[in-house]
Design a protein around this motif. Structure first.
Motif, PDB file in Angstrom:
ATOM      1  N   VAL A  83       0.864  -1.186   0.000  1.00 15.43           N
ATOM      2  CA  VAL A  83       0.000   0.000   0.000  1.00 15.43           C
ATOM      3  C   VAL A  83       0.895   1.228   0.000  1.00 15.43           C
ATOM      4  N   ASP A  84       0.820   2.000  -1.074  1.00 14.83           N
ATOM      5  CA  ASP A  84       1.741   3.123  -1.249  1.00 14.83           C
ATOM      6  C   ASP A  84       1.267   4.401  -0.588  1.00 14.83           C
ATOM      7  N   GLY A  85      -0.046   4.566  -0.368  1.00 12.65           N
ATOM      8  CA  GLY A  85      -0.488   5.826   0.203  1.00 12.65           C
ATOM      9  C   GLY A  85      -1.977   5.901   0.383  1.00 12.65           C
ATOM     10  N   VAL A  86      -2.445   7.126   0.653  1.00  9.45           N
ATOM     11  CA  VAL A  86      -3.840   7.350   0.991  1.00  9.45           C
ATOM     12  C   VAL A  86      -4.320   8.633   0.333  1.00  9.45           C
ATOM     13  N   LEU A  87      -5.583   8.644  -0.059  1.00 16.39           N
ATOM     14  CA  LEU A  87      -6.254   9.806  -0.643  1.00 16.39           C
ATOM     15  C   LEU A  87      -7.328  10.274   0.322  1.00 16.39           C
ATOM     16  N   GLY A  88      -7.288  11.567   0.684  1.00 19.06           N
ATOM     17  CA  GLY A  88      -8.297  12.054   1.611  1.00 19.06           C
ATOM     18  C   GLY A  88      -8.424  13.562   1.603  1.00 19.06           C
ATOM     19  N   THR A  89      -9.448  14.041   2.296  1.00 18.22           N
ATOM     20  CA  THR A  89      -9.635  15.469   2.532  1.00 18.22           C
ATOM     21  C   THR A  89      -8.806  15.864   3.751  1.00 18.22           C
ATOM     22  N   PRO A  90      -8.646  17.188   4.011  1.00 17.99           N
ATOM     23  CA  PRO A  90      -7.759  17.604   5.103  1.00 17.99           C
ATOM     24  C   PRO A  90      -8.089  16.985   6.451  1.00 17.99           C
ATOM     25  N   ASP A  91      -9.367  16.800   6.765  1.00 15.18           N
ATOM     26  CA  ASP A  91      -9.709  16.235   8.071  1.00 15.18           C
ATOM     27  C   ASP A  91      -9.183  14.820   8.228  1.00 15.18           C
ATOM     28  N   ILE A  92      -9.310  14.010   7.174  1.00 20.12           N
ATOM     29  CA  ILE A  92      -8.804  12.632   7.213  1.00 20.12           C
ATOM     30  C   ILE A  92      -7.283  12.627   7.284  1.00 20.12           C
ATOM     31  N   ILE A  93      -6.646  13.397   6.410  1.00 15.57           N
ATOM     32  CA  ILE A  93      -5.181  13.430   6.374  1.00 15.57           C
ATOM     33  C   ILE A  93      -4.629  13.941   7.701  1.00 15.57           C
ATOM     34  N   ASP A  94      -5.252  14.966   8.277  1.00 12.31           N
ATOM     35  CA  ASP A  94      -4.789  15.496   9.561  1.00 12.31           C
ATOM     36  C   ASP A  94      -4.926  14.456  10.669  1.00 12.31           C
ATOM     37  N   ASP A  95      -6.035  13.712  10.678  1.00 17.63           N
ATOM     38  CA  ASP A  95      -6.190  12.640  11.664  1.00 17.63           C
ATOM     39  C   ASP A  95      -5.072  11.612  11.523  1.00 17.63           C
ATOM     40  N   SER A 110      -7.509  15.627  -1.666  1.00 21.41           N
ATOM     41  CA  SER A 110      -8.737  15.795  -2.445  1.00 21.41           C
ATOM     42  C   SER A 110      -9.151  17.260  -2.422  1.00 21.41           C
ATOM     43  N   MET A 111      -9.430  17.830  -3.585  1.00 23.81           N
ATOM     44  CA  MET A 111      -9.592  19.277  -3.708  1.00 23.81           C
ATOM     45  C   MET A 111     -11.035  19.752  -3.764  1.00 23.81           C
ATOM     46  N   THR A 128     -13.486  23.179  -2.352  1.00 22.54           N
ATOM     47  CA  THR A 128     -13.725  23.573  -0.968  1.00 22.54           C
ATOM     48  C   THR A 128     -12.795  22.874   0.021  1.00 22.54           C
ATOM     49  N   ALA A 129     -11.874  22.039  -0.455  1.00 21.80           N
ATOM     50  CA  ALA A 129     -10.941  21.365   0.440  1.00 21.80           C
ATOM     51  C   ALA A 129      -9.529  21.910   0.179  1.00 21.80           C
ATOM     52  N   TYR A 130      -8.585  21.050  -0.172  1.00 21.40           N
ATOM     53  CA  TYR A 130      -7.224  21.513  -0.427  1.00 21.40           C
ATOM     54  C   TYR A 130      -7.162  22.420  -1.653  1.00 21.40           C
ATOM     55  N   ASP A 131      -6.180  23.336  -1.665  1.00 25.81           N
ATOM     56  CA  ASP A 131      -5.759  23.994  -2.895  1.00 25.81           C
ATOM     57  C   ASP A 131      -4.269  23.709  -3.072  1.00 25.81           C
ATOM     58  N   VAL A 132      -3.733  24.062  -4.234  1.00 27.40           N
ATOM     59  CA  VAL A 132      -2.346  23.705  -4.533  1.00 27.40           C
ATOM     60  C   VAL A 132      -1.350  24.371  -3.579  1.00 27.40           C
ATOM     61  N   PRO A 133      -1.462  25.690  -3.301  1.00 24.44           N
ATOM     62  CA  PRO A 133      -0.493  26.283  -2.367  1.00 24.44           C
ATOM     63  C   PRO A 133      -0.476  25.609  -1.000  1.00 24.44           C
ATOM     64  N   SER A 134      -1.656  25.256  -0.472  1.00 23.70           N
ATOM     65  CA  SER A 134      -1.691  24.612   0.841  1.00 23.70           C
ATOM     66  C   SER A 134      -1.060  23.227   0.786  1.00 23.70           C
ATOM     67  N   MET A 135      -1.273  22.497  -0.309  1.00 19.84           N
ATOM     68  CA  MET A 135      -0.670  21.172  -0.421  1.00 19.84           C
ATOM     69  C   MET A 135       0.848  21.256  -0.513  1.00 19.84           C
ATOM     70  N   VAL A 136       1.337  22.216  -1.282  1.00 19.22           N
ATOM     71  CA  VAL A 136       2.785  22.394  -1.378  1.00 19.22           C
ATOM     72  C   VAL A 136       3.352  22.745  -0.010  1.00 19.22           C
ATOM     73  N   ALA A 137       2.697  23.660   0.708  1.00 19.98           N
ATOM     74  CA  ALA A 137       3.177  24.094   2.022  1.00 19.98           C
ATOM     75  C   ALA A 137       3.182  22.950   3.029  1.00 19.98           C
ATOM     76  N   GLN A 138       2.193  22.052   2.932  1.00 19.44           N
ATOM     77  CA  GLN A 138       2.071  20.970   3.910  1.00 19.44           C
ATOM     78  C   GLN A 138       2.814  19.695   3.505  1.00 19.44           C
ATOM     79  N   GLY A 139       3.424  19.706   2.334  1.00 20.57           N
ATOM     80  CA  GLY A 139       4.137  18.521   1.897  1.00 20.57           C
ATOM     81  C   GLY A 139       3.244  17.407   1.392  1.00 20.57           C
ATOM     82  N   ILE A 140       2.051  17.767   0.896  1.00 24.55           N
ATOM     83  CA  ILE A 140       1.186  16.776   0.256  1.00 24.55           C
ATOM     84  C   ILE A 140       1.800  16.403  -1.090  1.00 24.55           C
ATOM     85  N   ASP A 141       1.758  15.128  -1.428  1.00 19.98           N
ATOM     86  CA  ASP A 141       2.519  14.631  -2.575  1.00 19.98           C
ATOM     87  C   ASP A 141       1.780  14.665  -3.898  1.00 19.98           C
TER      88      ASP A 141
END
Length: 298
Positions: A83-95, A110-111, A128-141
């Motif tokens: 299992v290489d990874g997970v797809l989720g919205t910020p609440d799931i990823i933060d948990d 998920s955007m 209404t969820a992630y945007d690209v700048p926030s993903m880059v800042a948080q290290g989302i892949d």
């Protein structure tokens, strides 16, 4: 058997209440990895459904409503080989970050979750969820979007335009972005995706042209009849989606296996089918799918 202890859940609740900066700190500390390695294929477990109000799995209308159960199933899935990874919205990823479960995993953000299931505005699927700048800042892949095209619904154009701008931003940031396109229409007031090969080819053609560069674009496509023709419609790297739970699991796995052998298919992004299998054996379902993607697994 529960994978996450009650003490771990208590620490997560305390972290959120008393030290909210601990969530971004956990994301920043996690061990990251290259997107593709080894066999160049990906197996991603998806869990972005609840944020769109889609809690059902099969006939169970509230299967994904219990967040603790969902996280426990995700933890078990992420612990399995292949299992290489997970797809989720910020609440799931933060948990998951707060629980320390994202080391050496690809995290897919998920955007657009504004197209709530059953809403009159479902096809105007706002970002209404992630945007690209926030993903880059948080290290989302990796980024992910849903692109449902209903030629009779004016809300579609807003989604197409917003998706094009998301593709632009991802290309500029060199962030991979997967588009999940469908030709859709309303049947009895409910949005239904057309899963004919012709419709999937049409949706792929529309989504592939969004944005001012396709350099970072991937496809996330359903497995349908005549999948060979679907994969001949694009040169973009493609992950297969699993859809809702239902039908014979062995037939589902066999269908995935045939599609995974096609040129351009790079792996699977599957959620409910594996997290909520009919027999309840998450580990077995995940292991079977992992072996289909990564053929060198024992």
């Amino acid at each position: 058997m529960q994978t996450i202890s009650e003490d771990a859940f208590a620490r997560l609740r305390d972290l959120r209440a008393h030290t909210p900066n601990g969530i971004p700190d956990a994301l920043a500390r996690r061990t990251r990895r290259h997107l593709l390695r080894g066999d160049g294929r990906l197996f991603i477990v998806a869990a972005d459904h609840p944020a769109r109000g889609a809690l059902a799995v099969g006939a169970n209308a509230t299967a994904m409503a219990n967040r603790y159960e969902l996280l426990d199933r995700l933890a078990l899935a992420l612990s399995r080989p292949g299992v290489d990874g997970v797809l989720g919205t910020p609440d799931i990823i933060d948990d998951l970050a707060g629980l320390g479960l994202l080391d050496d995993k690809i995290v897919v953000g998920s955007m657009n979750r504004g197209g709530l299931r059953g809403a009159s505005f479902e096809l105007d699927d706002r970002y209404t969820a992630y945007d690209v700048p926030s993903m880059v800042a948080q290290g989302i892949d990796f980024a992910k979007t849903l692109v449902r095209v209903d030629l009779s619904d004016a809300g579609t154009i807003a989604t197409l335009e917003a998706t094009a701008r998301a593709v632009d931003a991802a290309a500029n940031a060199r962030l991979p972005i997967m588009l999940e396109p469908f030709m859709s229409n309303r049947v009895g007031g409910r949005v239904v995706n057309d899963l004919s090969a012709e419709a999937v080819i049409q949706s792929t053609a529309i989504a592939s042209g969004l944005g001012n560069s396709s350099a970072s674009t991937w496809m996330k496509l359903p497995v349908v009849e005549n999948m060979e023709a679907v994969m001949e419609a694009t040169t973009l790297p493609t992950l297969l989606l699993g859809g809702d739970n239902g039908g014979d699991p062995q037939q589902t796995f066999a269908t995935w296996e045939r599609a995974l052998a096609l040129p351009g298919v790079r792996g699977l992004t599957v959620g409910r089918t594996l997290l909520y299998p009919e027999d309840g054996d998450v580990a077995s379902a995940v292991d079977t799918a992992a072996r289909l993607v990564h053929r060198d697994l024992d």
